[in-house]
Design an enzyme around this catalytic site. Sequence first.
Site, PDB file in Angstrom:
ATOM      1  N   PRO A 164       0.829  -1.212   0.000  1.00  0.00           N
ATOM      2  CA  PRO A 164       0.000   0.000   0.000  1.00  0.00           C
ATOM      3  C   PRO A 164       0.857   1.253   0.000  1.00  0.00           C
ATOM      4  O   PRO A 164       1.920   1.296   0.606  1.00  0.00           O
ATOM      5  CB  PRO A 164      -0.776  -0.111   1.308  1.00  0.00           C
ATOM      6  CG  PRO A 164      -0.639  -1.512   1.752  1.00  0.00           C
ATOM      7  CD  PRO A 164       0.613  -2.045   1.150  1.00  0.00           C
ATOM      8  N   GLU A 165       0.397   2.240  -0.709  1.00  0.00           N
ATOM      9  CA  GLU A 165       1.082   3.522  -0.723  1.00  0.00           C
ATOM     10  C   GLU A 165       0.692   4.303   0.529  1.00  0.00           C
ATOM     11  O   GLU A 165      -0.296   3.995   1.191  1.00  0.00           O
ATOM     12  CB  GLU A 165       0.711   4.302  -1.986  1.00  0.00           C
ATOM     13  CG  GLU A 165       1.182   3.639  -3.267  1.00  0.00           C
ATOM     14  CD  GLU A 165       2.694   3.528  -3.361  1.00  0.00           C
ATOM     15  OE1 GLU A 165       3.407   4.411  -2.853  1.00  0.00           O
ATOM     16  OE2 GLU A 165       3.164   2.541  -3.942  1.00  0.00           O
TER      17      GLU A 165
END
Length: 175
Positions: free
Chosen positions: A2-3
């Site tokens: 995930p960013e």
Amino acid sequence: MPELPEVETVRRGLAPTLVGARIVRVELRRPDLRFPFPNDFAERLRGRRILGLNRRAKYLIASLDDGTALVAHLGMSGSFRIENQGEAPGAFAFPRSKNPVHDHVVIHLDGSCVIYNDPRRFGFMTLAVEAELASHPFFAGLALSLFPTPSTPRRWRSCSRIEKPRSRRRSSIRD
């Protein structure tokens, strides 16, 4: 993986359920994720009240009432699901795997459950002394966050060092 904005979205989605809640019990459905759980992990969480939920880089940090912090990382495929008694999911809820085989941690709160689902098991959870997080191996090499959570538009403006150019300066730059 995930960013950073996704991890912040997860934090904002979990905060209304977690902050102020008391942990009734924790189910560990396997002995490890990416790393083994600390000794007595579930027992150490039982009965604790969650005082706050913050983010440092891609780590979620739940501050507990005994000075301990629950540190969680989503890894590549980890997600949290909230199951409230009789309530529909909130605005940040998106359909994810509900295959119970991948529900590795279930945190039972007073009135709801938070379920950590991770098909690849690259995420992890651990406990740390909150006052010593800066020197913890996961955080020691991280730079300080320019905009610590919670980030709001007002906070962004107050942190900004860029002033609105005055008209004289603007016209001189254009000329």
